[in-house]
Scaffold this motif. Structure first.
Motif, mmCIF file in Angstrom:
data_model
loop_
_atom_site.group_PDB
_atom_site.id
_atom_site.type_symbol
_atom_site.label_atom_id
_atom_site.label_comp_id
_atom_site.label_asym_id
_atom_site.label_seq_id
_atom_site.Cartn_x
_atom_site.Cartn_y
_atom_site.Cartn_z
ATOM 1 N N VAL A 88 -0.242 5.258 -0.324
ATOM 2 C CA VAL A 88 -0.136 3.801 -0.171
ATOM 3 C C VAL A 88 1.305 3.373 -0.482
ATOM 4 O O VAL A 88 1.783 3.586 -1.590
ATOM 5 C CB VAL A 88 -1.103 3.090 -1.146
ATOM 6 N N ASN B 49 1.104 -3.999 1.452
ATOM 7 C CA ASN B 49 0.545 -4.916 0.455
ATOM 8 C C ASN B 49 0.053 -4.190 -0.800
ATOM 9 O O ASN B 49 -0.651 -4.766 -1.619
ATOM 10 C CB ASN B 49 -0.589 -5.747 1.068
ATOM 11 N N GLN C 169 -2.149 -2.007 -0.938
ATOM 12 C CA GLN C 169 -3.544 -1.600 -0.751
ATOM 13 C C GLN C 169 -3.706 -0.722 0.489
ATOM 14 O O GLN C 169 -4.501 0.205 0.496
ATOM 15 C CB GLN C 169 -4.434 -2.841 -0.584
ATOM 16 N N ARG C 170 -2.961 -1.058 1.514
ATOM 17 C CA ARG C 170 -3.099 -0.329 2.781
ATOM 18 C C ARG C 170 -2.465 1.037 2.709
ATOM 19 O O ARG C 170 -1.326 1.167 2.251
ATOM 20 C CB ARG C 170 -2.406 -1.098 3.904
ATOM 21 N N ARG C 171 -3.173 2.024 3.239
ATOM 22 C CA ARG C 171 -2.599 3.371 3.332
ATOM 23 C C ARG C 171 -1.640 3.424 4.519
ATOM 24 O O ARG C 171 -1.748 2.625 5.448
ATOM 25 C CB ARG C 171 -3.715 4.400 3.556
ATOM 26 N N ARG D 150 -5.271 4.223 -3.839
ATOM 27 C CA ARG D 150 -5.209 2.763 -3.771
ATOM 28 C C ARG D 150 -5.123 2.105 -5.141
ATOM 29 O O ARG D 150 -4.639 1.009 -5.273
ATOM 30 C CB ARG D 150 -6.456 2.238 -3.059
ATOM 31 N N ASN D 151 -5.732 2.725 -6.181
ATOM 32 C CA ASN D 151 -5.838 2.036 -7.469
ATOM 33 C C ASN D 151 -4.791 2.471 -8.484
ATOM 34 O O ASN D 151 -4.334 3.512 -8.530
ATOM 35 C CB ASN D 151 -7.231 2.252 -8.045
#
Lengths: 307, 135
Positions: free
Chosen positions: B26, B88, B90-92, B134-135
């Protein structure tokens, strides 16, 4: 029967795609006399005039290499050459193409082989066409048993020469029919810009494809955009197309000849909003080319839905 | 022999991402960057760069300034601005490529090369970092 000239098969033109046929979901590859139909997820990753390499999700799936044979064809000789190019200890082993797959290549002389390398196991064929004296090395990295249907369809679509006077050039999202005498001089597939240069009877023919058109034509019209390719005022211009033509005369002709510059230049660019693409053809040379030929080239050059 | 031993001792040996792995990462924006819209849909990114010590002496002599941080600007074109807008946190990378491809009706490979080259360029300048999940 392998090696037997099959009039019926060789008489077929390149397969035509229709919206209704399931073939519409597969991509056509037409490159320097070779024709294949491949799954849409197989992306051309390396392109040379007589070599294509395809990947799926970054993994190799297919390699094709071809050349004209001068003298007698010998599959053993070609496999020996292949063996020399491999890492030490790896040799092409004999492999029998399943009979049902063989039937797709009945008009060719076909020799199967397999390669067992440290990280990959591939199968391949040496295909000789007695009609055009061309030999093709087809090597795939997919599982021959598991992907049997896929392979059958690929082999069934294989052609190594065209029957008509035109030759199909289709790769990625462009499709063009050019006269058979047009020889590929150079090609470039950069993101956003494809360029294919041919020599046709001493005239340099260049096919262009630009994307994304909406961005490229954001602040300029197609005539202004074309000026980066030909530094002249377009002869005709409207919203989606522009046309340039120049023929040196008088002093310009003398200068052009002295400088060995082209005496005749012609270019047409057009915007296809449906595919967000700008296509173009440019011709230049020492003699004026018949506009009918150039009009026909433009009519036979189209963009396709991208994969 | 040489190349093998060098590779083995290289501090990043064994740490090289595969293509699949890289596409799952990400991209995350550097929070210190300011983006300014120049009015025609193109962004100008402003970021700070720490001057290298040997270069700092030259800058100090010429400009007389003492701080070792300078401000740089990067003007993005419309396509660059689009991709920047998709980052953003979040997006891969794979999802950005998918969106970019469908937005401009490009080939898969064409979209992948364009986006990854752009992200690499942003990464080199320290404008983004790549996070593995993502996290």
């Amino acid at each position: 029967m392998p090696g037997r000239h099959d009039e019926r098969r060789l008489g077929q033109p390149y397969p035509q795609m229709t919206q209704d046929s399931p073939a519409a979901y597969w991509q056509d590859i037409g490159w320097n006399s070779l024709f294949l139909q491949l799954p849409p997820s197989w992306q051309p990753a390396v392109i040379y005039p007589a070599y294509l390499y395809f990947e799926q999700d970054g993994q190799p799936v297919l390699e094709v290499k071809w050349q004209k044979i001068h003298g007698r064809f010998s599959a053993a000789k070609i496999l020996a050459q292949l063996g020399k190019s491999l890492e030490p200890g790896v040799e092409p082993e004999h492999w029998d193409l399943p009979e049902d797959l063989h039937s797709h290549l009945a008009s060719y002389t076909v020799t199967g082989f397999q390669l067992r390398q440290e990280h990959s196991h591939s199968h391949g064929l040496v295909i000789f066409c007695p009609a055009c004296n061309r030999v093709t090395l087809l090597q795939w990295y997919i599982d021959t048993i598991r992907e049997h249907h896929q392979l059958a369809r690929i082999l069934g679509s294989f052609r190594d020469h065209s029957e008509g006077s035109d030759r199909l050039w289709t790769i990625y999202d462009i499709r063009a029919h050019l006269p058979g005498e047009a020889e590929l001089q150079s090609h470039e597939f950069l993101p956003g810009r494809y360029t294919l240069c041919f020599d046709l009877k001493d005239t340099a023919i260049t096919l262009y494809r630009f994307k994304p058109a909406a961005v490229l034509l954001n602040r300029k019209n197609i005539g202004e955009f074309g000026r980066s390719l030909m530094d002249r005022q377009p002869l005709e211009e409207d919203k989606d197309r522009a046309f340039w033509q120049f023929k040196a005369e008088g002093m310009e002709l003398l200068l052009a000849k002295a400088r060995r510059n082209p005496v005749f230049q012609w270019m047409r660019l057009w915007h296809e909003p449906r595919h967000n693409v700008i296509l173009g053809i440019r011709a230049e040379g020492k003699r004026r080319m018949k506009s009918g030929i150039l009009d026909r080239l433009c009519a036979n050059y189209t963009s396709l839905e991208p994969h | 022999m040489f190349s093998r031993s060098r590779r083995k001792n290289h501090p990043r040996a064994g740490n090289i991402l595969t293509r699949d792995h890289a596409l799952e990462c990400v991209p995350v924006r550097n929070p210190q960057i300011t983006a300014q819209d120049n009015g025609d849909g193109e962004l100008c990114l402003t970021y700070q760069v720490r001057i290298r010590p040997w270069f700092q002496n030259i800058v100090r002599k010429i400009s007389g300034r003492e701080d070792d941080i300078i401000e740089r600007r990067l003007q993005l074109d419309v396509l660059g601005t689009t991709v920047w807008g998709m980052i953003n946190g979040q997006r891969r990378t794979r999802e950005i490529i998918d969106d970019f491809q469908s937005m401009h009706r490009l080939n898969r490979r064409e979209a992948e090369i364009s986006v990854t080259t752009f992200l690499k360029e942003l990464g080199k300048r320290g404008l983004i970092a790549m996070r593995e999940d993502r996290n």
